[in-house]
Scaffold this active site. Structure first.
Site, PDB file in Angstrom:
ATOM      1  N   GLY A 159       0.816  -1.206   0.000  1.00 63.08           N
ATOM      2  CA  GLY A 159       0.000   0.000   0.000  1.00 63.08           C
ATOM      3  C   GLY A 159       0.852   1.260   0.000  1.00 63.08           C
ATOM      4  O   GLY A 159       0.599   2.187   0.768  1.00 63.08           O
ATOM      5  N   SER A 160       1.857   1.306  -0.871  1.00 62.58           N
ATOM      6  CA  SER A 160       2.740   2.486  -0.849  1.00 62.58           C
ATOM      7  C   SER A 160       1.969   3.744  -1.232  1.00 62.58           C
ATOM      8  O   SER A 160       2.250   4.830  -0.704  1.00 62.58           O
ATOM      9  CB  SER A 160       3.952   2.284  -1.756  1.00 62.58           C
ATOM     10  OG  SER A 160       3.581   2.217  -3.116  1.00 62.58           O
ATOM     11  N   ASN A 161       0.984   3.631  -2.102  1.00 59.95           N
ATOM     12  CA  ASN A 161       0.149   4.804  -2.412  1.00 59.95           C
ATOM     13  C   ASN A 161      -0.717   5.185  -1.215  1.00 59.95           C
ATOM     14  O   ASN A 161      -0.982   6.371  -1.001  1.00 59.95           O
ATOM     15  CB  ASN A 161      -0.716   4.535  -3.642  1.00 59.95           C
ATOM     16  CG  ASN A 161       0.039   4.798  -4.938  1.00 59.95           C
ATOM     17  OD1 ASN A 161       0.531   5.900  -5.155  1.00 59.95           O
ATOM     18  ND2 ASN A 161       0.150   3.794  -5.788  1.00 59.95           N
TER      19      ASN A 161
ATOM     20  N   ARG B 129     -17.496 -14.311  -5.278  1.00 56.70           N
ATOM     21  CA  ARG B 129     -17.070 -12.909  -5.349  1.00 56.70           C
ATOM     22  C   ARG B 129     -18.109 -12.003  -4.702  1.00 56.70           C
ATOM     23  O   ARG B 129     -17.768 -11.043  -4.014  1.00 56.70           O
ATOM     24  CB  ARG B 129     -16.855 -12.510  -6.805  1.00 56.70           C
ATOM     25  CG  ARG B 129     -15.585 -13.099  -7.386  1.00 56.70           C
ATOM     26  CD  ARG B 129     -15.300 -12.560  -8.784  1.00 56.70           C
ATOM     27  NE  ARG B 129     -14.033 -13.073  -9.245  1.00 56.70           N
ATOM     28  CZ  ARG B 129     -12.870 -12.433  -9.118  1.00 56.70           C
ATOM     29  NH1 ARG B 129     -12.809 -11.241  -8.582  1.00 56.70           N
ATOM     30  NH2 ARG B 129     -11.750 -12.988  -9.549  1.00 56.70           N
TER      31      ARG B 129
ATOM     32  N   MET C  65      -6.161  -5.632  -5.223  1.00 56.57           N
ATOM     33  CA  MET C  65      -6.010  -6.562  -6.352  1.00 56.57           C
ATOM     34  C   MET C  65      -7.210  -7.460  -6.620  1.00 56.57           C
ATOM     35  O   MET C  65      -7.095  -8.421  -7.375  1.00 56.57           O
ATOM     36  CB  MET C  65      -4.750  -7.415  -6.157  1.00 56.57           C
ATOM     37  CG  MET C  65      -3.455  -6.616  -6.257  1.00 56.57           C
ATOM     38  SD  MET C  65      -3.364  -5.520  -7.696  1.00 56.57           S
ATOM     39  CE  MET C  65      -3.281  -6.743  -9.013  1.00 56.57           C
ATOM     40  N   ARG C  66      -8.357  -7.197  -6.037  1.00 51.01           N
ATOM     41  CA  ARG C  66      -9.552  -8.003  -6.325  1.00 51.01           C
ATOM     42  C   ARG C  66     -10.543  -7.194  -7.147  1.00 51.01           C
ATOM     43  O   ARG C  66     -10.920  -6.075  -6.759  1.00 51.01           O
ATOM     44  CB  ARG C  66     -10.247  -8.455  -5.038  1.00 51.01           C
ATOM     45  CG  ARG C  66      -9.420  -9.359  -4.160  1.00 51.01           C
ATOM     46  CD  ARG C  66      -8.948 -10.632  -4.821  1.00 51.01           C
ATOM     47  NE  ARG C  66     -10.018 -11.556  -5.179  1.00 51.01           N
ATOM     48  CZ  ARG C  66      -9.821 -12.690  -5.825  1.00 51.01           C
ATOM     49  NH1 ARG C  66      -8.597 -13.048  -6.194  1.00 51.01           N
ATOM     50  NH2 ARG C  66     -10.830 -13.467  -6.110  1.00 51.01           N
TER      51      ARG C  66
ATOM     52  N   ASN D  35      -9.329   4.718  -8.120  1.00 49.98           N
ATOM     53  CA  ASN D  35      -8.222   3.767  -8.279  1.00 49.98           C
ATOM     54  C   ASN D  35      -7.074   4.469  -8.992  1.00 49.98           C
ATOM     55  O   ASN D  35      -7.293   5.441  -9.721  1.00 49.98           O
ATOM     56  CB  ASN D  35      -8.662   2.564  -9.117  1.00 49.98           C
ATOM     57  CG  ASN D  35      -7.543   1.543  -9.309  1.00 49.98           C
ATOM     58  OD1 ASN D  35      -6.851   1.190  -8.353  1.00 49.98           O
ATOM     59  ND2 ASN D  35      -7.346   1.089 -10.539  1.00 49.98           N
TER      60      ASN D  35
ATOM     61  N   HIS E 156      -4.146   3.271 -11.651  1.00 46.73           N
ATOM     62  CA  HIS E 156      -3.678   2.149 -12.469  1.00 46.73           C
ATOM     63  C   HIS E 156      -2.369   2.565 -13.141  1.00 46.73           C
ATOM     64  O   HIS E 156      -2.278   3.671 -13.677  1.00 46.73           O
ATOM     65  CB  HIS E 156      -4.725   1.790 -13.530  1.00 46.73           C
ATOM     66  CG  HIS E 156      -4.292   0.668 -14.412  1.00 46.73           C
ATOM     67  ND1 HIS E 156      -4.263  -0.642 -13.984  1.00 46.73           N
ATOM     68  CD2 HIS E 156      -3.840   0.660 -15.682  1.00 46.73           C
ATOM     69  CE1 HIS E 156      -3.813  -1.404 -14.968  1.00 46.73           C
ATOM     70  NE2 HIS E 156      -3.552  -0.645 -16.005  1.00 46.73           N
TER      71      HIS E 156
ATOM     72  N   ASP F  21     -10.779  -0.763 -14.927  1.00 44.22           N
ATOM     73  CA  ASP F  21      -9.780   0.182 -15.444  1.00 44.22           C
ATOM     74  C   ASP F  21     -10.325   1.037 -16.595  1.00 44.22           C
ATOM     75  O   ASP F  21      -9.553   1.504 -17.449  1.00 44.22           O
ATOM     76  CB  ASP F  21      -8.498  -0.552 -15.884  1.00 44.22           C
ATOM     77  CG  ASP F  21      -7.752  -1.178 -14.703  1.00 44.22           C
ATOM     78  OD1 ASP F  21      -7.896  -0.685 -13.574  1.00 44.22           O
ATOM     79  OD2 ASP F  21      -7.013  -2.158 -14.922  1.00 44.22           O
TER      80      ASP F  21
HETATM   81  N1  NHR Z   1     -13.032  -3.343  -9.828  1.00 48.64           N
HETATM   82  C1  NHR Z   1     -13.829  -2.741 -10.718  1.00 48.64           C
HETATM   83  N2  NHR Z   1     -15.120  -3.114 -10.798  1.00 48.64           N
HETATM   84  N3  NHR Z   1     -13.405  -1.756 -11.564  1.00 48.64           N
HETATM   85  C2  NHR Z   1     -12.110  -1.364 -11.511  1.00 48.64           C
HETATM   86  O1  NHR Z   1     -11.728  -0.399 -12.313  1.00 48.64           O
HETATM   87  C3  NHR Z   1     -11.203  -1.990 -10.602  1.00 48.64           C
HETATM   88  C4  NHR Z   1     -11.725  -2.996  -9.768  1.00 48.64           C
HETATM   89  C5  NHR Z   1     -10.874  -3.657  -8.852  1.00 48.64           C
HETATM   90  C6  NHR Z   1      -9.523  -3.341  -8.802  1.00 48.64           C
HETATM   91  C7  NHR Z   1      -7.524  -2.121  -9.655  1.00 48.64           C
HETATM   92  C8  NHR Z   1      -6.931  -2.692 -10.970  1.00 48.64           C
HETATM   93  C9  NHR Z   1      -5.540  -2.153 -11.235  1.00 48.64           C
HETATM   94  O2  NHR Z   1      -5.249  -1.005 -10.903  1.00 48.64           O
HETATM   95  C10 NHR Z   1      -9.006  -2.370  -9.656  1.00 48.64           C
HETATM   96  C11 NHR Z   1      -9.844  -1.678 -10.545  1.00 48.64           C
HETATM   97  C12 NHR Z   1      -6.734  -6.388 -10.098  1.00 48.64           C
HETATM   98  C13 NHR Z   1      -7.224  -6.970 -11.266  1.00 48.64           C
HETATM   99  C14 NHR Z   1      -7.369  -8.467 -11.362  1.00 48.64           C
HETATM  100  O3  NHR Z   1      -7.432  -9.009 -12.439  1.00 48.64           O
HETATM  101  C15 NHR Z   1      -7.577  -6.137 -12.317  1.00 48.64           C
HETATM  102  C16 NHR Z   1      -7.472  -4.755 -12.200  1.00 48.64           C
HETATM  103  C17 NHR Z   1      -7.015  -4.181 -11.031  1.00 48.64           C
HETATM  104  C18 NHR Z   1      -6.627  -4.984  -9.979  1.00 48.64           C
HETATM  105  N4  NHR Z   1      -7.449  -9.191 -10.196  1.00 48.64           N
HETATM  106  C19 NHR Z   1      -7.611 -10.651 -10.098  1.00 48.64           C
HETATM  107  C20 NHR Z   1      -9.066 -11.041  -9.783  1.00 48.64           C
HETATM  108  O4  NHR Z   1      -9.434 -12.168 -10.143  1.00 48.64           O
HETATM  109  C21 NHR Z   1      -6.757 -11.229  -8.969  1.00 48.64           C
HETATM  110  C22 NHR Z   1      -5.305 -10.929  -9.152  1.00 48.64           C
HETATM  111  C23 NHR Z   1      -4.487 -11.165  -7.878  1.00 48.64           C
HETATM  112  O5  NHR Z   1      -5.044 -11.460  -6.812  1.00 48.64           O
HETATM  113  O6  NHR Z   1      -3.260 -10.954  -7.944  1.00 48.64           O
HETATM  114  O7  NHR Z   1      -9.786 -10.269  -9.130  1.00 48.64           O
HETATM  115  O8  NHR Z   1      -4.731  -2.819 -11.867  1.00 48.64           O
END
Ligand code: NHR
Length: 207
Positions: free
Chosen positions: A12-14, A65, A90-91, A107, A109, A145
């Protein structure tokens, strides 16, 4: 005072940058809680050491989920936030969750969205031969994203960059960009029209 809840998955550096800027710059806001989906997220210790409430909602303990999202929302709502900030969280969050916090969920990205949404963004930028990379703060919508863009920062991609080198260059600038964008939100400086975000005072949204 605006109440901020920050969601993390790891260091959580941000989150740390936002906590520090919020205090140092006397924002009309307070980080009231830091929540993680992993019990070993190192950022929890940073927050606890500063007297910020912490909690873990471990996604591995939920069968779906949706049930994770519901538990996470309950843990957030205890703190009655005006703003929820994803900081390396990351979820992927479902539609109901996103709707609940619509217009108050941000968020960052690590790419110049709409280029390279999702994971392994730096590797894909290097493989595409991009000469410019960066980071984007955006409102979170159901389309991952793809939400309205609040602010961006650009950095060069250098000829001998690997993923880690590029990631480090981008992250250093995220630590400037994200606190600034969160500050704009808590100061009520952001307006969204048809998916376009403007700073009402005309401040540059490109760092
Ligand atoms: N959720 C929604 N609905 N919309 C966004 O824009 C989101 C979000 C949740 C997280 C951060 C995003 C990033 O900055 C974020 C934006 C994780 C994944 C992912 O594929 C995708 C985008 C981001 C973060 N996660 C996997 C999953 O199945 C798990 C990956 C892991 O645990 O390492 O959820 O990049």
């Amino acid at each position: 005072m605006k109440r901020i809840v920050i969601l993390i998955s790891d260091r959580g550096s941000n989150m740390q940058a936002i906590v520090q800027c919020c205090a140092a710059e006397h924002w009309p806001a307070q980080v009231v809680a830091v929540l993680a989906n992993r019990p070993d997220a190192a950022g929890l210790e940073f927050a606890a050491a500063r007297g910020i409430a912490t909690a873990v909602v471990d996604h591995r303990h939920f069968p779906t989920r949706e049930s994770f999202d519901t538990a996470l929302a309950s843990a957030i709502d205890v703190h009655q936030p005006d703003l929820v900030v994803l900081a390396g969280f990351m979820r992927i969050l479902g539609e109901d969750f996103v709707r609940r916090y619509a217009g108050r969920l941000l968020n960052v990205h690590p790419s110049l969205l709409p280029a390279f949404p999702g994971l392994q963004t730096h590797r894909r930028a290097i493989e595409a031969g991009c000469k410019l990379a960066g980071a984007t703060v955006h409102f979170v919508t159901a389309a991952v994203d793809h939400g309205p863009i609040v602010a961006q920062v650009a950095v060069p991609v250098l000829a001998d960059d690997d993923e880690d080198a590029l990631a480090a260059r981008v992250l250093a600038r995220e630590h400037q960009l994200y606190p600034l964008a969160v500050r704009w939100f808590v100061e009520g400086r952001l307006r969204v029209d048809n998916g376009i975000v403007t700073h009402t005072g005309g401040d540059p949204q490109l760092l």
